[in-house]
Enzyme design. Structure first.
Site, PDB file in Angstrom:
ATOM      1  N   ARG A 120     -28.337 -66.494  71.225  1.00 26.89           N
ATOM      2  CA  ARG A 120     -27.538 -65.747  69.703  1.00 26.89           C
ATOM      3  C   ARG A 120     -26.776 -66.459  69.381  1.00 26.89           C
ATOM      4  O   ARG A 120     -25.571 -65.967  70.623  1.00 26.89           O
ATOM      5  CB  ARG A 120     -28.607 -64.268  69.871  1.00 26.89           C
ATOM      6  CG  ARG A 120     -30.787 -64.725  69.849  1.00 26.89           C
ATOM      7  CD  ARG A 120     -30.946 -63.637  70.286  1.00 26.89           C
ATOM      8  NE  ARG A 120     -30.908 -61.864  69.421  1.00 26.89           N
ATOM      9  CZ  ARG A 120     -31.029 -60.679  69.519  1.00 26.89           C
ATOM     10  NH1 ARG A 120     -31.624 -61.010  71.034  1.00 26.89           N
ATOM     11  NH2 ARG A 120     -31.084 -60.004  68.195  1.00 26.89           N
ATOM     12  N   LYS A 149     -36.001 -59.162  77.996  1.00 24.92           N
ATOM     13  CA  LYS A 149     -36.850 -57.940  77.392  1.00 24.92           C
ATOM     14  C   LYS A 149     -37.699 -58.698  75.712  1.00 24.92           C
ATOM     15  O   LYS A 149     -38.824 -57.883  75.786  1.00 24.92           O
ATOM     16  CB  LYS A 149     -36.606 -56.390  77.345  1.00 24.92           C
ATOM     17  CG  LYS A 149     -35.116 -56.199  76.307  1.00 24.92           C
ATOM     18  CD  LYS A 149     -34.442 -55.347  77.218  1.00 24.92           C
ATOM     19  CE  LYS A 149     -33.696 -55.052  75.685  1.00 24.92           C
ATOM     20  NZ  LYS A 149     -33.640 -55.218  74.398  1.00 24.92           N
ATOM     21  N   ASP A 150     -36.288 -59.878  75.539  1.00 28.11           N
ATOM     22  CA  ASP A 150     -36.935 -59.916  74.453  1.00 28.11           C
ATOM     23  C   ASP A 150     -37.959 -61.134  74.310  1.00 28.11           C
ATOM     24  O   ASP A 150     -37.871 -61.609  73.263  1.00 28.11           O
ATOM     25  CB  ASP A 150     -35.867 -60.650  73.784  1.00 28.11           C
ATOM     26  CG  ASP A 150     -34.970 -59.113  73.205  1.00 28.11           C
ATOM     27  OD1 ASP A 150     -35.663 -58.097  73.437  1.00 28.11           O
ATOM     28  OD2 ASP A 150     -33.475 -59.946  73.311  1.00 28.11           O
ATOM     29  N   THR A 155     -34.122 -45.563  66.481  1.00 28.23           N
ATOM     30  CA  THR A 155     -34.722 -46.239  67.002  1.00 28.23           C
ATOM     31  C   THR A 155     -35.634 -47.549  66.810  1.00 28.23           C
ATOM     32  O   THR A 155     -36.431 -47.325  65.929  1.00 28.23           O
ATOM     33  CB  THR A 155     -34.955 -45.891  68.750  1.00 28.23           C
ATOM     34  OG1 THR A 155     -35.469 -46.847  69.315  1.00 28.23           O
ATOM     35  CG2 THR A 155     -36.262 -45.222  68.596  1.00 28.23           C
ATOM     36  N   LEU A 209     -40.121 -48.953  69.553  1.00 30.62           N
ATOM     37  CA  LEU A 209     -41.375 -47.973  69.887  1.00 30.62           C
ATOM     38  C   LEU A 209     -41.933 -47.050  70.967  1.00 30.62           C
ATOM     39  O   LEU A 209     -42.348 -46.302  71.613  1.00 30.62           O
ATOM     40  CB  LEU A 209     -43.282 -49.031  69.544  1.00 30.62           C
ATOM     41  CG  LEU A 209     -43.167 -49.355  68.024  1.00 30.62           C
ATOM     42  CD1 LEU A 209     -44.597 -49.492  67.696  1.00 30.62           C
ATOM     43  CD2 LEU A 209     -42.953 -47.414  66.976  1.00 30.62           C
ATOM     44  N   ARG A 210     -41.400 -47.737  72.221  1.00 32.12           N
ATOM     45  CA  ARG A 210     -41.654 -47.549  73.089  1.00 32.12           C
ATOM     46  C   ARG A 210     -40.266 -46.092  73.806  1.00 32.12           C
ATOM     47  O   ARG A 210     -40.879 -45.453  74.466  1.00 32.12           O
ATOM     48  CB  ARG A 210     -40.433 -48.699  74.174  1.00 32.12           C
ATOM     49  CG  ARG A 210     -40.607 -48.441  75.913  1.00 32.12           C
ATOM     50  CD  ARG A 210     -40.519 -49.474  77.046  1.00 32.12           C
ATOM     51  NE  ARG A 210     -38.737 -49.350  76.177  1.00 32.12           N
ATOM     52  CZ  ARG A 210     -37.592 -49.284  76.415  1.00 32.12           C
ATOM     53  NH1 ARG A 210     -38.127 -48.013  77.310  1.00 32.12           N
ATOM     54  NH2 ARG A 210     -36.971 -48.922  76.116  1.00 32.12           N
ATOM     55  N   ARG A 211     -39.504 -46.326  73.407  1.00 30.75           N
ATOM     56  CA  ARG A 211     -38.746 -45.528  73.158  1.00 30.75           C
ATOM     57  C   ARG A 211     -39.373 -43.879  72.169  1.00 30.75           C
ATOM     58  O   ARG A 211     -38.870 -43.117  72.419  1.00 30.75           O
ATOM     59  CB  ARG A 211     -37.108 -45.828  72.614  1.00 30.75           C
ATOM     60  CG  ARG A 211     -36.534 -46.794  73.950  1.00 30.75           C
ATOM     61  CD  ARG A 211     -34.903 -46.941  73.190  1.00 30.75           C
ATOM     62  NE  ARG A 211     -34.628 -48.049  74.146  1.00 30.75           N
ATOM     63  CZ  ARG A 211     -33.563 -48.895  74.318  1.00 30.75           C
ATOM     64  NH1 ARG A 211     -33.386 -49.306  72.570  1.00 30.75           N
ATOM     65  NH2 ARG A 211     -33.382 -49.972  74.456  1.00 30.75           N
ATOM     66  N   ARG A 222     -31.825 -50.673  63.445  1.00 32.44           N
ATOM     67  CA  ARG A 222     -31.928 -51.809  63.432  1.00 32.44           C
ATOM     68  C   ARG A 222     -30.713 -52.402  63.487  1.00 32.44           C
ATOM     69  O   ARG A 222     -29.603 -51.906  63.292  1.00 32.44           O
ATOM     70  CB  ARG A 222     -33.078 -52.864  63.180  1.00 32.44           C
ATOM     71  CG  ARG A 222     -34.451 -52.739  63.634  1.00 32.44           C
ATOM     72  CD  ARG A 222     -34.948 -54.063  63.216  1.00 32.44           C
ATOM     73  NE  ARG A 222     -34.595 -55.238  63.973  1.00 32.44           N
ATOM     74  CZ  ARG A 222     -34.694 -55.841  63.352  1.00 32.44           C
ATOM     75  NH1 ARG A 222     -35.581 -56.506  62.238  1.00 32.44           N
ATOM     76  NH2 ARG A 222     -34.271 -56.993  63.889  1.00 32.44           N
ATOM     77  N   THR A 231     -23.647 -52.437  65.393  1.00 33.86           N
ATOM     78  CA  THR A 231     -24.322 -52.332  63.796  1.00 33.86           C
ATOM     79  C   THR A 231     -24.814 -50.395  64.376  1.00 33.86           C
ATOM     80  O   THR A 231     -24.239 -49.600  63.664  1.00 33.86           O
ATOM     81  CB  THR A 231     -24.828 -52.748  63.341  1.00 33.86           C
ATOM     82  OG1 THR A 231     -24.066 -54.016  63.085  1.00 33.86           O
ATOM     83  CG2 THR A 231     -25.429 -52.358  62.217  1.00 33.86           C
ATOM     84  N   ARG A 232     -25.661 -50.155  65.434  1.00 31.75           N
ATOM     85  CA  ARG A 232     -26.378 -49.010  65.806  1.00 31.75           C
ATOM     86  C   ARG A 232     -25.180 -47.730  65.623  1.00 31.75           C
ATOM     87  O   ARG A 232     -25.240 -46.957  65.144  1.00 31.75           O
ATOM     88  CB  ARG A 232     -27.129 -49.051  66.803  1.00 31.75           C
ATOM     89  CG  ARG A 232     -28.282 -50.483  66.400  1.00 31.75           C
ATOM     90  CD  ARG A 232     -29.412 -50.038  67.753  1.00 31.75           C
ATOM     91  NE  ARG A 232     -30.006 -51.839  67.621  1.00 31.75           N
ATOM     92  CZ  ARG A 232     -30.864 -51.921  67.841  1.00 31.75           C
ATOM     93  NH1 ARG A 232     -31.453 -51.031  69.012  1.00 31.75           N
ATOM     94  NH2 ARG A 232     -31.272 -52.293  68.400  1.00 31.75           N
ATOM     95  N   CYS A 274     -45.652 -56.194  69.769  1.00 32.05           N
ATOM     96  CA  CYS A 274     -44.328 -54.952  69.462  1.00 32.05           C
ATOM     97  C   CYS A 274     -44.910 -53.735  68.997  1.00 32.05           C
ATOM     98  O   CYS A 274     -44.889 -52.818  68.514  1.00 32.05           O
ATOM     99  CB  CYS A 274     -43.249 -55.610  68.518  1.00 32.05           C
ATOM    100  SG  CYS A 274     -42.333 -56.777  69.698  1.00 32.05           S
TER     101      CYS A 274
END
Length: 309
Positions: free
Chosen positions: A12, A86-87, A130, A133-135, A152, A157-158, A245
Site C-alpha cells: 500500500r 493484522k490486516d 476509532t 470495533l475491537r477498540r 479512518r 490523517t488521524r 470486521c
C-alpha cells in the site's frame, strides 16, 4: 522505475506501509546476493485506502487492504507483498502463503490525546475516534460514558483530525508510531489487560506464491521464528471464531521458552458483553493452542454473537 528488477515488492502507499516495505527490502539486502537495484517497491492502490467515508465493516472488511496486491502476486507482476499482518484475512487465496514475518514490534495500543494520560482521565462523555470495533468495545466496557465515533485514515490523517478538535482522543498501534518515528505522540501505551490487541498487531508479514521456490528460500532467511509461532496461534484462534470486521475479537500470544501463552476475547460492539479466555500450551504446536482456545471460547458464546459480514 528500477531497470529489470529481480524482485518486485507490492505494498500500500501510506507512509507506514512504505516504511514497512523498506524494512523488508533492507532485510533481504542484508542477506547478501541482492543489490539495491535488484529490488523494487511497487505501490498498489487498494480499495480500503481509497474509500475513507465508511467503516471497514460497511465496505467489506480486511480483504479491502490486500485484494489488489494479491492479484499482482497471482498474475506474476509482483514477487512478494508486505502487509501489516493484522490486516490479513485468515483465509488466503489459493496459491498464496505467508512466507516470512519480521520480528514483532510492541503489540500494544497507544492512547493519543492532547491532555489526559489514560482512559480513566478522559472527561466524562469524551469523544473518541476509532475505526476499530475491537477498540470501541473495550473502551465502552471500561467507560460506558465515552462517545465513540468512526475515524479512518492513515496515522498522520488521524493525528490531524485530533489536532483539529474532531475528537478528543484516538487510539493507534504503538508499532506503527514507532516505525514512523512518532512514538512521542502517544499519551500512554495501554496495557494488554486494559486493551487486548488485534490479532497479529505489531507484526509485518511477507506474502508470496506458494510455488515460487526462489522467493520462498529468500524469505526463509529473514523469517523470525518466534514471531511466526505467536502469530500462528493468534490467527488459528481467529479462524475458529470466524468473525468478521463486525465482530470485536482480540488476541495476544506470548512465548516463554518452550511454552506459549494465549489470551483472547470476543465482545459485543457496545462493550456490554466481553468473554475472555487464557490458555497455555506447547510452543512447538501453536496451531493446536489457537484452535483449542478458539473452540473453547466459541462454545461459551451466545448464538449469533459472531456476526458475519
Amino acid at each position: 522505475m528500477t531497470p529489470n528488477p529481480s524482485l518486485r515488492i507490492g505494498t500500500r502507499g501510506s507512509p507506514l506501509a512504505l516504511a514497512q516495505a523498506q524494512m523488508v527490502k533492507s532485510a533481504l539486502l542484508a542477506q547478501g546476493g541482492l543489490a539495491d537495484g535488484d529490488v523494487e517497491i511497487v505501490v498498489i492502490s487498494v480499495k480500503g485506502d481509497r474509500v475513507q467515508d465508511r467503516t471497514l465493516a460497511e465496505i467489506g472488511g480486511k480483504g479491502l487492504f490486500t485484494e489488489e496486491i494479491e492479484a499482482g502476486l497471482l498474475d506474476g507482476s509482483l514477487h512478494l507483498a508486505v502487509h501489516s499482518t493484522k490486516d490479513m484475512p485468515t483465509r488466503l487465496p489459493d496459491g498464496l502463503v505467508l512466507g516470512a514475518f519480521l520480528p514483532r514490534a510492541d503489540p500494544r495500543d497507544a492512547l493519543i490525546t492532547r491532555g489526559p494520560r489514560s482512559i480513566a482521565e478522559l472527561p466524562r462523555g469524551a469523544v473518541v475516534g476509532t475505526a476499530s470495533l475491537r477498540r470501541q468495545a473495550q473502551l465502552k466496557a471500561a467507560r460506558p460514558d465515552l462517545v465513540v465515533v468512526p475515524l479512518r485514515g492513515n496515522v498522520q490523517t488521524r493525528l490531524r483530525k485530533l489536532d483539529a478538535g474532531e475528537v478528543q482522543a484516538t487510539l493507534l498501534a504503538m508499532a506503527g508510531l514507532v516505525r514512523l518515528g512518532l512514538q512521542h505522540e502517544a499519551s500512554a501505551a495501554l496495557s494488554v489487560e486494559e486493551m487486548l490487541p488485534a490479532v497479529a498487531q505489531g507484526a509485518i508479514c511477507v506474502e508470496c506464491r506458494a510455488d515460487d521456490r526462489a522467493v520462498r528460500a529468500l524469505l526463509d532467511g529473514i523469517n523470525h521464528a518466534a514471531t511466526m509461532t505467536a502469530i500462528t496461534a493468534e490467527r488459528d484462534f481467529l479462524a475458529v471464531l470466524d468473525g468478521s470486521c463486525r465482530t470485536p475479537i482480540a488476541a495476544l500470544a506470548e512465548l516463554d521458552d518452550d511454552r506459549l501463552r494465549l489470551r483472547g476475547l470476543v465482545a459485543s460492539p457496545d462493550g456490554a458483553s466481553v468473554e475472555r479466555i487464557e490458555l497455555a500450551g506447547d510452543a512447538a504446536d501453536p496451531a493446536a493452542l489457537g484452535l483449542q482456545a478458539g473452540s473453547e471460547l466459541k462454545a461459551r458464546l451466545p448464538s449469533g454473537c459472531l456476526a458475519q459480514a
